[in-house]
Scaffold this active site. Structure first.
Site, PDB file in Angstrom:
ATOM      1  N   HIS A  40       0.836  -1.198   0.000  1.00 55.95           N
ATOM      2  CA  HIS A  40       0.000   0.000   0.000  1.00 55.95           C
ATOM      3  C   HIS A  40       0.870   1.246   0.000  1.00 55.95           C
ATOM      4  O   HIS A  40       0.962   1.969   0.987  1.00 55.95           O
ATOM      5  CB  HIS A  40      -0.935  -0.011   1.218  1.00 55.95           C
ATOM      6  CG  HIS A  40      -2.021  -1.018   1.083  1.00 55.95           C
ATOM      7  ND1 HIS A  40      -2.606  -1.632   2.160  1.00 55.95           N
ATOM      8  CD2 HIS A  40      -2.633  -1.525  -0.007  1.00 55.95           C
ATOM      9  CE1 HIS A  40      -3.527  -2.475   1.732  1.00 55.95           C
ATOM     10  NE2 HIS A  40      -3.554  -2.432   0.427  1.00 55.95           N
ATOM     11  N   CYS A  93       3.318 -13.248   3.699  1.00 55.34           N
ATOM     12  CA  CYS A  93       4.238 -13.151   4.835  1.00 55.34           C
ATOM     13  C   CYS A  93       4.061 -14.380   5.742  1.00 55.34           C
ATOM     14  O   CYS A  93       2.930 -14.774   6.036  1.00 55.34           O
ATOM     15  CB  CYS A  93       3.949 -11.872   5.622  1.00 55.34           C
ATOM     16  SG  CYS A  93       5.009 -11.738   7.066  1.00 55.34           S
ATOM     17  N   HIS A 121      -9.918  -4.935   4.519  1.00 53.89           N
ATOM     18  CA  HIS A 121      -8.478  -5.040   4.302  1.00 53.89           C
ATOM     19  C   HIS A 121      -8.162  -6.412   3.685  1.00 53.89           C
ATOM     20  O   HIS A 121      -8.703  -7.424   4.114  1.00 53.89           O
ATOM     21  CB  HIS A 121      -7.733  -4.874   5.637  1.00 53.89           C
ATOM     22  CG  HIS A 121      -6.263  -4.711   5.464  1.00 53.89           C
ATOM     23  ND1 HIS A 121      -5.425  -5.781   5.240  1.00 53.89           N
ATOM     24  CD2 HIS A 121      -5.484  -3.603   5.430  1.00 53.89           C
ATOM     25  CE1 HIS A 121      -4.179  -5.336   5.096  1.00 53.89           C
ATOM     26  NE2 HIS A 121      -4.195  -4.013   5.207  1.00 53.89           N
ATOM     27  N   GLU A 123      -5.795  -8.470   3.975  1.00 53.09           N
ATOM     28  CA  GLU A 123      -5.351  -9.538   4.894  1.00 53.09           C
ATOM     29  C   GLU A 123      -6.550 -10.200   5.580  1.00 53.09           C
ATOM     30  O   GLU A 123      -6.596 -11.423   5.737  1.00 53.09           O
ATOM     31  CB  GLU A 123      -4.403  -8.962   5.959  1.00 53.09           C
ATOM     32  CG  GLU A 123      -3.871 -10.055   6.884  1.00 53.09           C
ATOM     33  CD  GLU A 123      -3.124  -9.505   8.088  1.00 53.09           C
ATOM     34  OE1 GLU A 123      -2.297  -8.587   7.918  1.00 53.09           O
ATOM     35  OE2 GLU A 123      -3.379  -9.999   9.198  1.00 53.09           O
ATOM     36  N   THR A 165      -2.608  -8.586  11.565  1.00 57.55           N
ATOM     37  CA  THR A 165      -1.206  -8.401  12.001  1.00 57.55           C
ATOM     38  C   THR A 165      -0.858  -6.941  12.294  1.00 57.55           C
ATOM     39  O   THR A 165       0.067  -6.672  13.052  1.00 57.55           O
ATOM     40  CB  THR A 165      -0.224  -8.904  10.921  1.00 57.55           C
ATOM     41  OG1 THR A 165      -0.537  -8.255   9.697  1.00 57.55           O
ATOM     42  CG2 THR A 165      -0.276 -10.401  10.761  1.00 57.55           C
ATOM     43  N   CYS A 197       1.652  -8.628  14.589  1.00 51.96           N
ATOM     44  CA  CYS A 197       3.031  -9.065  14.374  1.00 51.96           C
ATOM     45  C   CYS A 197       4.003  -8.190  15.162  1.00 51.96           C
ATOM     46  O   CYS A 197       3.723  -7.035  15.469  1.00 51.96           O
ATOM     47  CB  CYS A 197       3.347  -9.149  12.890  1.00 51.96           C
ATOM     48  SG  CYS A 197       4.333  -7.842  12.250  1.00 51.96           S
ATOM     49  N   SER A 225      -2.620   2.996   3.588  1.00 47.37           N
ATOM     50  CA  SER A 225      -1.982   1.903   4.328  1.00 47.37           C
ATOM     51  C   SER A 225      -2.532   1.848   5.751  1.00 47.37           C
ATOM     52  O   SER A 225      -2.464   2.822   6.498  1.00 47.37           O
ATOM     53  CB  SER A 225      -0.466   2.129   4.346  1.00 47.37           C
ATOM     54  OG  SER A 225       0.103   1.531   5.480  1.00 47.37           O
ATOM     55  N   SER A 226      -3.059   0.681   6.099  1.00 40.81           N
ATOM     56  CA  SER A 226      -3.684   0.509   7.412  1.00 40.81           C
ATOM     57  C   SER A 226      -2.668   0.739   8.538  1.00 40.81           C
ATOM     58  O   SER A 226      -2.925   1.480   9.490  1.00 40.81           O
ATOM     59  CB  SER A 226      -4.257  -0.908   7.473  1.00 40.81           C
ATOM     60  OG  SER A 226      -4.384  -1.355   8.765  1.00 40.81           O
ATOM     61  N   ASN A 227      -1.491   0.150   8.418  1.00 37.87           N
ATOM     62  CA  ASN A 227      -0.538   0.273   9.534  1.00 37.87           C
ATOM     63  C   ASN A 227      -0.011   1.700   9.655  1.00 37.87           C
ATOM     64  O   ASN A 227       0.239   2.190  10.745  1.00 37.87           O
ATOM     65  CB  ASN A 227       0.572  -0.789   9.411  1.00 37.87           C
ATOM     66  CG  ASN A 227       1.670  -0.419   8.453  1.00 37.87           C
ATOM     67  OD1 ASN A 227       2.612   0.256   8.831  1.00 37.87           O
ATOM     68  ND2 ASN A 227       1.557  -0.834   7.196  1.00 37.87           N
TER      69      ASN A 227
END
Ligand code: SF4
Length: 285
Positions: A40, A93, A121, A123, A165, A197, A225-227
């Site tokens: 992302h 991953c 999302h 994931e 994660t 993670c 981007s989520s993170n």
């Protein structure tokens, strides 16, 4: 001006692996397709497109070779690619694969699964595919009550809680506490596995510490981007003067030139050169 760059800023192991392997594949293969954007991040996506990567939304569009990105895919995607004789290059991953395995194991053991994360999302779309039919997604703390009621309605007595994660550590802990409270006095077997993670945990913790120390926090990364967005939320909580930028052009030098201490943190999908460009700009002030 003192510039403090977070030690954990930038590509995590899973993203670095996916980007490096894709670059190698692009040198070897004529047709290379990726299911969704590899990461992302606009800059990384554009660079890979220039090198010949085709971004597709459905596996049927892949001519010969399809890359499964670090976020992972549900089993149906693999089955369809195999049926269509499309070569799969699986860059999921290992930490995401581990969650898929936990989900399969507990679903087979008859557990109901509460998956904590953003339902749109990629994931989560991948992981829910391994949770079986007795599963639901909790996006935020406020939904916990309703989702627990769905679980009680299923009449299943075993519950597994897992997370995306890159979910917020604090929010996962709050949701877990609420679930523990909710099952009190009921005959329920509860297993909570914090599957956020380690790279995410360390980055969130460092963002919090850094934001406390500086006058301005610059979070570098994709706005999709989520993170990266989670880091921005953490930064804002501890440092009011926080910015989320994808490129150095978004920084207004006049707003920060009088500051003495600036912190920089970047999401897991932010390339080093985006961080370097911001550092260069700050050093030139
Ligand atoms: S954030 Fe964690 S789980 Fe996601 S790709 Fe990076 S290392 Fe893997």
């Amino acid at each position: 001006m003192e510039i403090i760059i977070g030690k954990t800023a930038g590509f995590c192991f899973g993203v670095a692996n996916a980007v490096n392997k894709t670059q190698e594949l692009l040198k070897e293969k004529k047709y290379m397709y990726c299911l969704g954007e590899l990461v992302h991040n606009k800059q990384v996506t554009e660079e890979l497109k220039e090198k010949g990567l085709n971004i597709i939304n459905n596996v049927e569009e892949a001519k010969q070779n399809v890359i499964i990105r670090a976020h992972g895919e549900p089993q149906e995607t693999y089955d369809l690619a195999n049926k269509l004789n499309i070569n799969i290059f699986d860059l999921t991953c290992p930490k995401v694969l581990k969650i898929h395995n936990i989900a399969k194991e507990y679903s087979n053991k008859g557990f109901y699964i509460l998956l904590v994360g953003a339902k749109n999302h990629p994931e989560i779309i991948g992981t829910i595919g391994y949770c079986g039919k007795n599963a639901t997604i909790i996006e935020k703390k406020e939904d916990t009550k309703e989702k627990m009621q769905e679980f009680y309605n299923s009449n299943i007595k075993k519950l597994l809680v897992i997370a995306q994660t890159t979910y917020s550590i604090k929010d996962f802990s709050d949701i877990s506490d609420e679930i523990k409270k909710s099952i009190q006095g009921r005959n329920i077997t509860l297993e909570i596995k914090n599957t956020i993670c380690n790279a995410t945990k360390l980055r969130q913790e460092e963002t919090k510490e850094l934001a406390r120390k500086v006058e301005c926090m610059i979070i570098v990364g994709g706005k999709n981007s989520s993170n990266t967005n989670k880091l921005f939320n953490i930064a804002k909580t501890y440092c009011k003067n926080s910015l989320l930028v994808e490129t150095r052009e978004e920084i207004n030098v006049n707003d920060i030139k009088k500051l003495n201490k600036i912190g920089i943190m970047a999401g897991a999908s932010t390339p080093k050169k985006s961080i370097d460009a911001i550092v260069e700009l700050l050093q030139s002030i």
